[in-house]
Scaffold this active site. Structure first.
Site, PDB file in Angstrom:
ATOM      1  N   ASP A   1       0.051  -1.477   0.417  1.00  0.00           N
ATOM      2  CA  ASP A   1       0.085   0.430  -0.010  1.00  0.00           C
ATOM      3  C   ASP A   1       0.830   1.049  -0.011  1.00  0.00           C
ATOM      4  O   ASP A   1       1.733   1.249   0.578  1.00  0.00           O
ATOM      5  CB  ASP A   1      -1.052  -0.034   1.197  1.00  0.00           C
ATOM      6  CG  ASP A   1      -2.437   0.293   1.203  1.00  0.00           C
ATOM      7  OD1 ASP A   1      -2.574   1.995   0.506  1.00  0.00           O
ATOM      8  OD2 ASP A   1      -3.397   0.158   1.152  1.00  0.00           O
TER       9      ASP A   1
ATOM     10  N   ASP B   1      -2.915   4.653  -2.670  1.00  0.00           N
ATOM     11  CA  ASP B   1      -4.120   5.053  -1.863  1.00  0.00           C
ATOM     12  C   ASP B   1      -4.510   6.629  -1.715  1.00  0.00           C
ATOM     13  O   ASP B   1      -3.701   7.446  -2.471  1.00  0.00           O
ATOM     14  CB  ASP B   1      -3.405   5.223   0.181  1.00  0.00           C
ATOM     15  CG  ASP B   1      -4.545   6.022   0.852  1.00  0.00           C
ATOM     16  OD1 ASP B   1      -5.689   4.893   1.281  1.00  0.00           O
ATOM     17  OD2 ASP B   1      -4.693   6.454   1.116  1.00  0.00           O
TER      18      ASP B   1
ATOM     19  N   HIS C   1     -11.233  -3.688   2.820  1.00  0.00           N
ATOM     20  CA  HIS C   1     -11.020  -3.275   3.973  1.00  0.00           C
ATOM     21  C   HIS C   1     -11.683  -2.347   4.460  1.00  0.00           C
ATOM     22  O   HIS C   1     -12.294  -1.863   5.767  1.00  0.00           O
ATOM     23  CB  HIS C   1      -9.406  -3.316   4.549  1.00  0.00           C
ATOM     24  CG  HIS C   1      -8.949  -1.494   4.012  1.00  0.00           C
ATOM     25  ND1 HIS C   1      -9.317  -2.120   2.719  1.00  0.00           N
ATOM     26  CD2 HIS C   1      -8.870  -0.404   4.165  1.00  0.00           C
ATOM     27  CE1 HIS C   1      -8.699  -0.832   2.292  1.00  0.00           C
ATOM     28  NE2 HIS C   1      -8.834   0.411   3.171  1.00  0.00           N
TER      29      HIS C   1
HETATM   30  C1  GLC Z   1      -8.042   4.934   1.654  1.00  0.00           C
HETATM   31  C2  GLC Z   1      -8.212   3.865   2.351  1.00  0.00           C
HETATM   32  C3  GLC Z   1      -8.407   4.137   3.592  1.00  0.00           C
HETATM   33  C4  GLC Z   1      -8.125   5.375   4.798  1.00  0.00           C
HETATM   34  C5  GLC Z   1      -7.896   6.027   3.731  1.00  0.00           C
HETATM   35  C6  GLC Z   1      -7.275   7.313   4.624  1.00  0.00           C
HETATM   36  O1  GLC Z   1      -9.743   4.863   1.583  1.00  0.00           O
HETATM   37  O2  GLC Z   1      -8.561   2.547   1.572  1.00  0.00           O
HETATM   38  O3  GLC Z   1      -8.860   2.751   4.421  1.00  0.00           O
HETATM   39  O4  GLC Z   1      -8.322   5.221   6.022  1.00  0.00           O
HETATM   40  O5  GLC Z   1      -7.590   6.303   2.403  1.00  0.00           O
HETATM   41  O6  GLC Z   1      -5.781   6.828   4.438  1.00  0.00           O
END
Ligand code: GLC
Length: 564
Positions: free
Chosen positions: A100, A202, A331
């Site tokens: 990630d 992300d 998730h």
């Molecule tokens: C993305 C991730 C999530 C996180 C957000 C902020 O949407 O998948 O889990 O809270 O970014 O980093």
């Protein structure tokens, strides 16, 4: 132009949320050694690529999406030696690893931010977005996890506001500063040199900002999100990232793409643009949400015709260039069988396997989330004390402060909350489902005692788990399922989703009954063939003796090969 064949188009991705996968250290939190322990299991599923949610050093305000040190492993998860062993274990099993990449923001405990907030003259000041208070209050920006939904946080020390599209502890990095971009690229090289195979990026479309921070014409969250995703230099930065880093390795990138409109999709993934390889669009994830909202559920549920339209439209978008990614859960969203299937005891098996069949027979790279292979379901917490997620907890506080309806909020969260997907992986029916031998960081879904666990499904030839293994094998053996043209039959049918996949002389027919009743279905006259071979079905065939007529059991999925 023929579609270029490449490993990441043919791969099946398995997403691991390490915190909830397997605890070996006894702290109630999953860890890297837990993943090492389960590598043979993962490999037995027939998947090829593992995507790991963030495993970097973090104070865990947002479970690792708030990174304190990009080159260090989160202590709860283990050490860099564990990581190296994990990667070696994957390589020896021909499993690829996707990490990630969280670089729209970092943690406020990251050294860069610690420095940045010290003084307006600090060398790291320009690593973040600051608005000096003498200019007045900055124009409104909506924030995902802020109790006041305000993305500007006042910081007394330097009498200025900093920008955070997510939590207060997740300040946004300033990509406009070339030093920030170089830091990111260096860090990516660090991981590539270790041997990783790609990144899931992300909220990547949010990285570019208009640094005059003007008033924007947006009211509802989704309007802010599309504004955030269309920053002035997003393509320039993605292109640079690709040139400086990705192009140097045999790697791929998949962006998380909130706010990317279908009309703009190819600007991000067309091969000639050299930006990213694929991205996750949010159209499906918004289907059961209230209009304009990100997290609130809509009344009345979703319709299969709408579901099909989303997949049809996105398939068309990438039919000639680019490549799609397919997912029904991750998730951040509820469990797929509870959301798109029917998790009641009667329909659980068929609907979970139908959804597996669907993802593995569509065009695009399929992504499965841990537990999908055994049909894990929504936990539906009823007590706010059971939630650990900043998203649920802070929005609860927002509703409370505004005098809103907390019961309605809690009810909606039972279907929408991210933690439906984050309860521990269910390995067996012993205490804590074999996830940990101490107190788990979050409650388990009690259905691990009722067959929703790996061990009992290993023993059952017809289990969801063993079906998953068969259908991953089917996809791997048949390139038509990867590259074949997709054609939806009867887009207006509101119970049955039927389509063909065709590659040169080869044609597959896929029939999926998305309903609780037996459905009779007649193929249109233009689908002709001489002989059909059933390749897989999640239930006994009821009736397919004639050429045109079929009867499908509730949530039945069947794949045929049609021969001339
Ligand atoms: C993305 C991730 C999530 C996180 C957000 C902020 O949407 O998948 O889990 O809270 O970014 O980093």
């Amino acid at each position: 132009m023929a579609v270029e064949e490449i490993w990441w188009k043919e791969g099946i991705v398995y997403q691991i949320y390490p915190r909830s996968f397997k605890d070996t250290s006894g702290n109630g939190i999953g860890d890297l050694r837990g993943i090492i322990e389960k590598l043979d299991y993962i490999s037995s599923l027939g998947v090829d690529i593992i995507w790991l949610n963030p495993i970097y050093d973090s104070p865990n305000d947002d479970n690792g999406y708030d990174i304190r040190d990009y080159r260090k492993i989160m202590s709860e998860f283990g050490t860099m030696e564990d990581f190296d062993e994990l990667l070696a274990g994957m390589k020896s099993r021909n499993l690829r690893l996707v990490m990630d990449l969280v670089v729209n923001h970092c943690s406020d405990e990251h050294k860069w931010f610690q420095e940045s907030r010290k003084s307006r003259e600090n060398p790291y000041r320009d690593y973040f977005h600051w608005w000096p208070a003498e200019k007045g209050t900055p124009p409104k920006r909506w924030s995902y996890f802020d109790v006041e939904e305000n993305a500007w946080q006042y910081d007394e020390k330097t009498d200025a506001y900093y920008l955070h599209y997510f939590a207060v502890k997740q300040p946004d990095l300033k990509w406009e500063n070339p030093k920030v971009r170089q830091e990111v690229y260096d860090m990516m090289h660090f991981w590539f040199k270790k041997g990783v195979d790609g990144f899931r990026m992300d909220v990547i479309p949010f990285i570019s900002k208009d640094t005059t921070y003007p008033e924007i014409d947006a009211q509802e969250p989704h309007e802010f999100i599309s504004y955030y995703a269309n920053g002035p230099k997003v393509h320039e930065y993605l292109n640079e990232l690709n040139r400086e880093v990705i192009s140097k390795y045999d790697a791929f990138t998949v962006g998380e793409g909130p706010g990317i409109a279908r009309e703009d999709a190819l600007d991000f993934v067309h091969e000639d643009r050299k930006e990213m390889d694929m991205f996750f669009h949010f159209d499906l994830m918004s289907l059961d949400r209230a209009p304009g909202e990100v997290f609130k559920m809509r009344q009345g549920g979703w319709k299969l015709t709408e579901f099909k339209k989303i997949f049809n439209d996105w398939d068309t978008a990438f039919a000639k260039a680019g490549w799609g990614s397919l997912f029904l859960a991750n998730h951040d969203f509820p469990r797929s069988v509870s959301r798109w299937g029917n998790d009641s005891p009667e329909h659980w098996h068929n609907s979970a396997t139908l959804l597996q069949t669907f993802l593995l027979t569509m065009r695009g790279t399929p992504y499965f989330y841990q537990g999908d292979e055994i049909g894990m379901t929504n936990v539906k917490f009823t007590d706010i004390e059971d939630y650990r997620d900043i998203n649920t907890i802070n929005r609860y506080e927002t509703v409370k402060q505004r005098g809103g309806d907390l019961n309605a909020f809690m009810e909606s969260e039972q279907h929408a909350a991210r933690e439906n997907a984050r309860t521990p992986m269910q390995w067996d029916d012993t205490i804590n489902a074999g996830f940990t031998n101490s107190e788990p960081w979050i409650k388990l879904n009690p259905d691990y005692k009722d067959g929703v666990n790996v061990k009992s499904q290993e023993k059952d030839k017809y289990s969801i788990l063993n079906y998953f293994r068969k259908i991953t094998e089917l996809r791997k053996k048949n390139k038509v399922l990867v590259y074949g043209d997709y054609h939806c039959i009867y887009p207006e049918h509101d119970k049955v989703y039927a389509y063909t996949r065709t590659l040169e002389a080869e044609r597959f027919l896929i029939l999926l009954n998305f309903s609780d009743e037996i459905e009779r279905f007649t193929l249109p006259v233009n689908i002709t063939y001489n002989r059909k071979i059933k390749l897989i079905s999640n239930d006994k065939i009821l009736d397919d003796k004639t050429f045109k007529e079929f009867a499908l059991r509730p949530w039945q999925a069947v794949v045929y090969k049609l021969e001339h």
